[in-house]
Design a protein around this motif. Structure first.
Motif, mmCIF file in Angstrom:
data_model
loop_
_atom_site.group_PDB
_atom_site.id
_atom_site.type_symbol
_atom_site.label_atom_id
_atom_site.label_comp_id
_atom_site.label_asym_id
_atom_site.label_seq_id
_atom_site.Cartn_x
_atom_site.Cartn_y
_atom_site.Cartn_z
ATOM 1 N N HIS A 1 15.737 -35.841 44.348
ATOM 2 C CA HIS A 1 15.334 -35.388 45.863
ATOM 3 C C HIS A 1 13.831 -34.502 45.274
ATOM 4 N N GLN B 1 30.708 -33.317 56.510
ATOM 5 C CA GLN B 1 29.533 -33.556 55.161
ATOM 6 C C GLN B 1 28.779 -35.052 55.236
ATOM 7 N N GLU B 2 29.766 -35.995 55.508
ATOM 8 C CA GLU B 2 29.158 -37.448 55.562
ATOM 9 C C GLU B 2 28.408 -37.682 56.355
ATOM 10 N N SER C 1 22.288 -33.384 52.056
ATOM 11 C CA SER C 1 22.732 -33.711 51.526
ATOM 12 C C SER C 1 23.277 -32.471 50.774
ATOM 13 N N HIS C 2 21.913 -31.488 50.818
ATOM 14 C CA HIS C 2 22.588 -29.707 50.909
ATOM 15 C C HIS C 2 23.216 -29.314 51.837
ATOM 16 N N SER D 1 25.217 -36.303 56.043
ATOM 17 C CA SER D 1 23.960 -36.902 55.213
ATOM 18 C C SER D 1 23.771 -38.292 56.099
ATOM 19 N N GLY E 1 20.344 -37.424 56.946
ATOM 20 C CA GLY E 1 19.421 -36.824 55.952
ATOM 21 C C GLY E 1 20.179 -35.349 54.987
ATOM 22 N N SER F 1 27.138 -29.823 48.639
ATOM 23 C CA SER F 1 27.171 -30.883 47.917
ATOM 24 C C SER F 1 25.377 -31.130 48.555
ATOM 25 N N HIS F 2 25.078 -31.666 47.447
ATOM 26 C CA HIS F 2 23.486 -32.129 47.705
ATOM 27 C C HIS F 2 23.288 -33.129 46.529
ATOM 28 N N SER F 3 22.063 -34.094 46.539
ATOM 29 C CA SER F 3 21.619 -34.575 45.415
ATOM 30 C C SER F 3 21.082 -34.198 44.701
#
Length: 341
Positions: A18, A280-281, A290-291, A284, A288, A13-15
């Motif tokens: 960024h 993963q939570e 998230s990838h 993140s 920080g 998972s990633h945002s």
């Protein structure tokens, strides 16, 4: 008991929020570039007329400022391109190449200016102090405006930070040059001009070293500053149902984009998907990151077809391989309780 169709659970998972804001940052950088280029041309002419190495060195530094902004703008455009072909991360590290180029130019220019300054300390030329003072004071104003413009951009990007450090160093250099011009004007001490150049050299060395070091860490895929991989590994293995963490790698794709991959071994019968989501939570929320890509497996003996699918050691495997699951772990191994890393 829930039946799992496979033994490897890959979580990723990633945002996508960024990175820099290209349109806004480009506007600030272009404004600073136009102002710097216009003033630099004027300063070169005045520096030659006044025979001031401090002014000429400031103008040379402003040239590198302009080049650094051009590199930053080009790198932003490249980094904004989507990932395709062999570049699975896209061209995001073009920004880091730009930052490293900025650092190297600062270091090379500082060597040349240091040599010239020493020569002028030995044989100081006639310097027009008044002209140096007025030009340096106007340079301070120009650099204050440019510093403000770049401070409005996203300085979490090492690329933008490189251009910012160039201009900030130049601002301090103009302050030193103004003081040198005042000293020459009031006392006639012409070596003050060369001394001011050495002050600029020291500032350039400091900024250049920092940029080369930070960009080098990203190219060598070191962990982000402030993140201790061993401490993070211990935090992951302390999670419920996690037996072991190995092949743990943490790196930066580019400025502000940390990534992580790891192999997680879960206790027999544990819910590997729940563990992955929880890890993963944690990554993140607390770090920080998230990838993250996590390979999650069960450890232990394989049971009946109705049981959770697990992985056991190879027949005849030693105790070390049985405990560690992987024959060759590419990185520290983290287990609950005391253990060697």
């Amino acid at each position: 008991m829930t039946e799992h169709a496979h033994s490897h659970s890959h979580g990723h998972s990633h945002s996508h929020a960024h990175g820099v804001a290209p349109d806004a940052d480009r506007r600030w950088l272009r404004s600073a570039l136009l102002l710097l280029t216009a003033y630099m041309a004027v300063e070169v002419v005045i520096g030659v007329l006044a025979q001031s190495l401090a002014l000429i060195s400031d103008a040379a530094h402003m040239l590198t400022d302009a080049v650094s902004i051009v590199l930053a703008l080009v790198a932003m455009r490249l980094a904004a391109r989507p990932a395709r072909g062999g570049y699975t991360y896209g061209l995001k590290r073009a920004e880091i190449l730009s930052a490293q180029a900025n650092g190297i130019t600062l270091l090379l220019l500082s060597v040349w200016l240091a040599y010239e300054a020493v020569q002028r300390l030995i044989s100081p030329p006639k310097v027009t102090g008044g002209l140096v003072l007025v030009t340096a004071l106007s340079g301070i104003v120009v650099n204050l405006i440019c510093t403000w413009l770049l401070s409005r951009a996203n300085r979490s990007s090492l690329n933008v930070e490189g251009a910012y450090q160039h201009i900030l160093t130049d601002l301090f250099g103009f302050v030193a040059t103004a003081l040198a011009g005042l000293i020459v004007l009031t006392t006639g001490f012409e070596r003050a001009d060369a001394i001011a150049s050495l002050v600029v050299v020291a500032l350039m060395l400091r900024a250049g070293t920092g940029l080369v070091r930070e960009s080098g860490r990203i190219f060598m895929e070191a962990a982000p500053a402030g993140v201790d991989p061993d401490a993070l590994g211990e935090r992951l293995v302390a999670t419920d149902e996690v037996v072991e963490v190995h092949d743990l790698h943490i790196w930066l794709i580019t400025s502000g984009q940390p990534a992580l991959s790891a192999h997680i071994l879960v206790a027999p019968g544990g819910d590997c998907h729940k563990v992955r989501r929880g890890l993963q939570e944690l990554l993140s929320g607390e770090y920080g990151i998230s990838h993250a890509t996590l390979q999650v497996d069960h450890v232990g003996e394989q049971g009946s077809p109705d049981d959770v699918l697990t992985l056991g050691p190879r027949p005849g495997a030693g105790a070390e391989e049985e405990a560690g699951h992987c024959e060759d772990s590419h990185g520290p191994v983290h287990r609950s309780g005391p253990h060697r890393r």
